[in-house]
Design a protein around this motif. Structure first.
Motif, PDB file in Angstrom:
ATOM      1  N   VAL A 187      -7.588 -13.398  -4.777  1.00 34.86           N
ATOM      2  CA  VAL A 187      -7.567 -13.382  -3.312  1.00 34.86           C
ATOM      3  C   VAL A 187      -6.194 -12.881  -2.864  1.00 34.86           C
ATOM      4  N   ILE A 188      -6.186 -11.775  -2.124  1.00 26.01           N
ATOM      5  CA  ILE A 188      -4.944 -11.133  -1.694  1.00 26.01           C
ATOM      6  C   ILE A 188      -4.865 -11.155  -0.173  1.00 26.01           C
ATOM      7  N   ALA A 189      -3.845 -11.834   0.352  1.00 24.79           N
ATOM      8  CA  ALA A 189      -3.623 -11.905   1.799  1.00 24.79           C
ATOM      9  C   ALA A 189      -2.466 -10.978   2.166  1.00 24.79           C
ATOM     10  N   LEU A 190      -2.775  -9.862   2.803  1.00 23.32           N
ATOM     11  CA  LEU A 190      -1.761  -8.877   3.176  1.00 23.32           C
ATOM     12  C   LEU A 190      -1.097  -9.277   4.489  1.00 23.32           C
ATOM     13  N   GLY A 191       0.229  -9.172   4.533  1.00 17.58           N
ATOM     14  CA  GLY A 191       0.961  -9.625   5.707  1.00 17.58           C
ATOM     15  C   GLY A 191       1.494  -8.507   6.577  1.00 17.58           C
ATOM     16  N   THR A 192       2.046  -7.455   5.975  1.00 18.11           N
ATOM     17  CA  THR A 192       2.663  -6.386   6.753  1.00 18.11           C
ATOM     18  C   THR A 192       2.649  -5.078   5.979  1.00 18.11           C
ATOM     19  N   ALA A 193       2.587  -3.973   6.715  1.00 15.02           N
ATOM     20  CA  ALA A 193       2.697  -2.646   6.118  1.00 15.02           C
ATOM     21  C   ALA A 193       4.120  -2.111   6.237  1.00 15.02           C
ATOM     22  N   PHE A 194       5.009  -2.862   6.875  1.00 16.33           N
ATOM     23  CA  PHE A 194       6.425  -2.495   6.919  1.00 16.33           C
ATOM     24  C   PHE A 194       7.090  -2.940   5.620  1.00 16.33           C
ATOM     25  N   VAL A 195       7.931  -2.095   5.066  1.00 20.48           N
ATOM     26  CA  VAL A 195       8.659  -2.438   3.841  1.00 20.48           C
ATOM     27  C   VAL A 195      10.128  -2.081   4.016  1.00 20.48           C
TER      28      VAL A 195
END
Length: 324
Positions: free
Chosen positions: A122-130
């Motif tokens: 299960v992968i919970a993505l938080g942001t596309a900013f790096v």
């Protein structure tokens, strides 16, 4: 009159059972979900690398575990006498570089051994900013409070996220062919990116998940983000910071997942176990009374029966300690 728009029911082509194993990774929302699974006696390894927000770091860490890649010691960094690694959360630290490196190597072995037998990732993505290191463009998972001039900020594209996921996915399926992946987008707002930037970031993550599900039959999406944004849609489901989801909101989202993904037997068990937990948390006015002692004996008997299928040794000891 209807005063809310409820989320459409999610239909998964599988049913989660009590015997299934989970590995959760990603944002702080992943921690909440992992705690729910563990509290209900499911086998779950939650956020082993600490809270990780961006997809590039998530895929790289998991890939390093399954392919037995050594820890990249060139990304160790020191701050106020404590050592950290740019690829991991700050909770993973040590007083020396060598100690931290050895700990991270052991952690990757633990994750690798667990992933080999895991049913659901299960992968919970938080942001596309790096944030990238200026000297070599390496994407970091955490800046560890190092000076801002060491990094530059970048918004990932859906194409780049897709390429990195495909590379990771192919290696994962060779390592564990039966594993299924469930993506979700964290509803926690990243206000440091501004609200406009946060919405842009979440849209890229959501679009990425859409294409993952289209391209791979064993990749699925759970709409945690949509449930908070479009179903609940109210600040009373957030903490005082107006950013993080409060306990009521978390329960609603997780209950939705339970109804969508759990088998009938598992749903029934969870409901029964919650009753047992409520009894375990009961605090009597007269603990020595005969009525309460009888209550404890009945509770212990119920735990003995459950012990045939789940580990309840800790709960049994707790009840035994109160018996006269």
């Amino acid at each position: 009159m209807d005063f809310r728009t409820e989320i459409e029911s999610v239909s998964f082509p599988f049913e989660i059972t009590q015997k299934d194993r989970f590995l959760n990774i990603g944002s702080c929302f992943s921690d909440k979900f992992g705690r729910y699974l563990q509290d209900n006696k499911l086998d779950c390894f939650s956020n082993p690398y600490g809270t990780i927000f961006n997809p590039i770091s998530i895929f790289r860490l998991l890939n390093s575990s399954i392919t037995e890649q050594p820890v990249m010691n060139r990304y160790l960094t020191e701050n106020n006498g404590q050592w950290y690694h740019y690829d991991y959360h700050s909770k993973l630290s040590a007083t020396s570089a060598s100690s931290l490196s050895h700990h991270l190597e052991a952690l990757h072995k633990k994750v690798r051994d667990y992933l080999r037998k895991t049913d659901y990732l299960v992968i919970a993505l938080g942001t596309a900013f790096v944030y990238r290191l200026k000297n070599n463009q390496h994407v970091v998972a955490n800046c560890h409070k190092k000076p801002d001039d060491l990094f530059y900020k970048e918004l990932l594209t859906q194409k780049e996220i897709g390429i990195r996921f495909r590379q990771f996915y192919e290696k994962l399926k060779l390592f564990n062919p039966r594993i299924k992946i469930i993506f979700t987008v964290s509803p926690v707002r990243h206000t440091k990116d501004t609200l406009q930037g946060n919405n842009l970031s979440k849209s890229i993550l959501r679009l990425s998940c859409h294409y993952f599900c289209q391209d791979f039959k064993d990749v699925h999406y759970f709409p945690a983000y949509e449930i908070l944004m479009d179903d609940l849609r109210d600040y009373r489901f957030y903490e005082e910071d107006m950013i993080h989801v409060n306990e009521t909101g978390q329960k609603y989202v997780i209950e939705n997942f339970k109804e969508s993904a759990f088998s009938p037997d598992l749903k029934q068990f969870v409901d029964q176990w919650q009753q047992v937990k409520n009894q375990l948390n009961h605090r009597p006015f007269q603990p020595e009374s005969e009525s309460h002692q009888k209550f404890l004996r009945n509770l212990l008997n119920r735990l003995e029966q459950l012990g045939n299928t789940i580990d309840v040794e800790k709960e049994k000891e707790l009840v035994k300690a109160q018996l006269m």
